[in-house]
Design an enzyme around this catalytic site. Structure first.
Site, PDB file in Angstrom:
ATOM      1  N   GLN A   1       0.835  -1.205   0.000  1.00 17.07           N
ATOM      2  CA  GLN A   1       0.000   0.000   0.000  1.00 17.07           C
ATOM      3  C   GLN A   1       0.867   1.251   0.000  1.00 17.07           C
ATOM      4  OE1 GLN A   1      -3.426   0.360  -0.347  1.00 17.07           O
ATOM      5  NE2 GLN A   1      -3.028  -1.783  -0.869  1.00 17.07           N
TER       6      GLN A   1
ATOM      7  N   HIS B   1       2.075   3.052  -3.172  1.00 16.88           N
ATOM      8  CA  HIS B   1       1.137   3.758  -4.047  1.00 16.88           C
ATOM      9  C   HIS B   1       1.351   5.267  -4.042  1.00 16.88           C
ATOM     10  CE1 HIS B   1      -1.710   1.059  -5.869  1.00 16.88           C
ATOM     11  NE2 HIS B   1      -1.911   0.403  -4.750  1.00 16.88           N
TER      12      HIS B   1
ATOM     13  N   GLU C   1      -9.991   1.353   4.203  1.00 10.69           N
ATOM     14  CA  GLU C   1     -10.291   0.903   2.838  1.00 10.69           C
ATOM     15  C   GLU C   1     -10.043  -0.614   2.717  1.00 10.69           C
ATOM     16  OE1 GLU C   1      -7.492   2.319   0.000  1.00 10.69           O
ATOM     17  OE2 GLU C   1      -8.770   1.937  -1.734  1.00 10.69           O
ATOM     18  N   HIS C   2      -8.844  -1.050   3.124  1.00 15.98           N
ATOM     19  CA  HIS C   2      -8.497  -2.468   3.096  1.00 15.98           C
ATOM     20  C   HIS C   2      -8.203  -2.936   4.514  1.00 15.98           C
ATOM     21  CE1 HIS C   2      -6.872  -0.912  -0.837  1.00 15.98           C
ATOM     22  NE2 HIS C   2      -7.633  -1.874  -1.273  1.00 15.98           N
TER      23      HIS C   2
ATOM     24  N   ASP D   1      -6.636  -6.593  -5.593  1.00 16.86           N
ATOM     25  CA  ASP D   1      -6.369  -5.489  -6.532  1.00 16.86           C
ATOM     26  C   ASP D   1      -6.485  -5.944  -7.975  1.00 16.86           C
ATOM     27  OD1 ASP D   1      -5.871  -3.615  -4.624  1.00 16.86           O
ATOM     28  OD2 ASP D   1      -3.685  -3.857  -4.656  1.00 16.86           O
TER      29      ASP D   1
ATOM     30  N   HIS E   1     -53.332  19.091  -3.188  1.00 12.52           N
ATOM     31  CA  HIS E   1     -53.089  17.648  -3.157  1.00 12.52           C
ATOM     32  C   HIS E   1     -54.386  16.905  -2.812  1.00 12.52           C
ATOM     33  CE1 HIS E   1     -48.921  18.850  -3.218  1.00 12.52           C
ATOM     34  NE2 HIS E   1     -48.486  17.624  -3.097  1.00 12.52           N
TER      35      HIS E   1
END
Lengths: 424, 424
Positions: free
Chosen positions: B251, B254, B319-320, B353, B412
């Site tokens: 990770q 990245h 996220e993960h 991934d 209405h």
């Protein structure tokens, strides 16, 4: 009401109230103050803007009970029946995850879980609709949200409209705060000493509320920011002009920016509806609002064929669509874009606003091309799950490593390769 | 890598790149120009910023075929197998509407329909990932989206990275445009002479792309604006330090703003992982990026108990999440908030991934509290349907009219009452 020949490029678009720089500056200040000072700022803004300093921010059990006791019993029954219908419709939307076996003990999964906490904003004064409470709270309850909070500004008398409290009581919601405006959105998003934060904020509001929701978006989830209401009616010569006129006006009475459109294959019907609209407008209590809407945004389009009319509706992607034609159900099948579809003469749109069971929070401004009405999915989120066995890893690790290296991510390749080739 | 005692209030939050006023001004100008001038503006901006003036904006069949021919056959097979896995996982997410019979011929319905057209933005250069094409396109295809378009900036050589073209070809996508930046988002949202507009835009991009997506949001749908990647690993003393270190670094490589966190009940593991991270960092090609991430945002937390560790993970909503413990599957059951969960030693995160089948577009920055990874639901919308028979209308009209009058909406009430009591 104007009558025109149907042509390409008709539109529902109206001027959007986006807020100005000055309003945005105020909203950002309020958000920052409530974030840093909590209840103190929340109370100060409440006193300044709502003209009321609550002894307690939270509505008491006694206030709720009094609202219930004071309400006409028949109306209470009506609300309860509406709630039952709405729950039944939304229960069909419940989701379950899944588990996909891959062999060798490996599996993939999807888990669906409810949000922990949701806040519903209810505007103050005459726009405080009990039906909005039902429409926002019930899908969240069906989703399984444990904590549902209502925020609504009190009037200068320190009270929240009884209808809102009754609707909340009916649904078992008792965490209700007398707060409004941007400061309420801040309190729901960030939390204060007395109000725990929520994960999602739904419900309509004025421009300050809308701007505040946009600002806190990302930190919490929000629902769509709704534009003024719309109806499109598709009718042929089997429809009744007075019924169409009444339905057009029921949208027009919402807002001077509301939009009511009729698309019809009958020139005769077009003329009669225009006359009926004028006739009914004259005796409508909200005549001023409805007239502004009809004059500025109301049009009757005369189409050559039903299929031209259907294509026009699909290009409008209206919030509400009524179909009053021969074979209305078959024509409904051809509609690709509409928030809510009402089929046939007896499915007048207010049926869905209050009672039938479908949600009345629907996508406006042609966003039905890609957006949906409020539903149970809006209150859940999904997690993916991967379980790889040693065998599955062994079989696939070289492929995964190659794909990672193709993208220049050596660390990814090494992570996958780091298993197994050593120790034990 | 820092080691700390687990305490309340740990966070994944990193400084967000929100863009500045100058960038926003540029983006707004580009959007306005493409909206009013179409292809002329699109080509002018492409020439100015991508340094390339395409003879044709659209990638030709020959270019696609050449990319396929040039690719290593093994890699082509790997991509094809990944696509098959991703399709299988996402097919479980297909939705159907429902029809709820109310008696007396009345019914309510929900109709689920695919969006008409979707655009995928693929960044240029080294960030042009074939796997992103698979992850964005396949859920849209499973949803039934008929028109799927890819926009990606060409390099100065006028070419789009071969991997992107191959992934597109594998999925049968041939409408690919050599455009990038805010001008590409404008073309997708508003359309030009040569590019028809889409209803939703997905995919990552630089700050100009992100700002442009925010600006067109509402006119079209967009996916979430993703923040830098994250991983949290929950491990006990049964886990292998080198494997954890490799996964943390996968990770970290990245983005300097990526965040890699380990929560463990084993002090000994904590120390060994810290050593391993340093050892592996030194030989990692993307060492510079990964080191910045680890030094600024990487932490190893030592927890007293597994249940403290689980609570910490839930408060992070990463996220993960990897779970490398005894009874990992049982611990996964206790996780309420995480985008993707990877269970056990052989489910290294890069498995997801590229290959396993789950989506790699996942909610970052703790938004897994309320958001989901990209899935089939993101490419459909739902319409509600009401059909009331005369009998159902008759039974319920008085209730609906009372509820409408309670809210002060006489129009209405009259719309609902306008049926039946007359003519024929």
């Amino acid at each position: 009401m104007k009558i025109a020949k149907l042509a390409k490029g008709i539109s529902l678009k109206r001027p959007l109230e986006g807020g100005n720089e000055e309003q945005l500056t105020v909203v950002r200040q309020v958000l920052a103050d409530v974030r840093t000072q909590g209840d103190i700022a929340l109370r100060a803004y409440t006193e300044r803007w709502d003209g009321y300093m609550p002894t307690s921010l939270q509505v008491t059990k006694e206030e709720i009970q009094k609202a219930v006791n004071d309400l006409d019993q028949q109306l209470y029954q009506d609300l309860a029946e509406a709630a039952k219908n709405i729950r039944l419709y939304h229960e069909q939307q419940s989701r379950h995850g899944y588990r996909l076996e891959l062999g060798d003990g490996s599996w993939l999964g999807q888990r669906v879980t409810a949000l922990d906490a949701v806040g519903l904003y209810v505007p103050g004064g005459t726009a405080a609709y009990p039906s909005s409470v039902l429409m926002n709270v019930i899908p969240a309850q069906v989703a399984g949200v444990k904590r549902i909070v209502i925020a609504s500004p009190a009037g200068r008398d320190g009270k929240i409209p009884a209808g809102v409290l009754v609707a909340a009581q009916l649904l078992g919601i008792d965490e209700i705060y007398k707060i409004g405006g941007a400061q309420a959105i801040a309190a729901l998003a960030y939390g204060t000493e007395t109000i725990a934060p929520v994960d999602k904020i739904t419900g309509p509001g004025n421009i300050y509320v809308a701007l505040a929701k946009r600002e806190v978006f990302g930190e919490v989830a929000i629902d769509m920011i709704a534009g003024p209401s719309e109806i499109a009616i598709l009718a042929d010569d089997t429809a009744f002009p007075d019924e169409i006129a009444a339905d057009l006006l029921s949208q027009a009475e919402h807002d001077p920016l509301a939009c009511a459109i009729l698309v019809t294959t009958s020139e005769q019907l077009a003329k009669k509806v225009a006359e009926e609209v004028e006739k009914q407008l004259e005796i409508l209590p909200r005549q001023e609002v409805a007239r502004a809407s009809i004059e500025n945004f109301g049009v009757i389009y005369v189409a050559e064929t039903v299929s031209d009319a259907v294509e026009a509706i699909n290009s409008l992607a209206p919030e509400h669509l009524e179909i009053m034609t021969n074979n209305a159900e078959a024509i409904a099948e051809q509609i690709r874009h509409a928030g809510g579809i009402f089929i046939g003469r007896y499915s007048s749109e207010p049926v869905g606003d209050y009672f039938a069971g479908t949600n009345h929070v629907l996508p406006t401004n042609s966003t039905a091309r890609f957006a949906s009405g409020l539903n149970v999915d809006d209150f859940v989120k999904k997690s993916s799950i991967v379980y790889y066995s040693e065998k599955t890893w062994q079989d696939n690790a070289p492929k995964i490593a190659r794909l990672a290296r193709m993208e220049g991510l050596e660390g990814h390749a090494r992570a996958v390769e780091s298993r197994g080739w050593k120790k034990e």
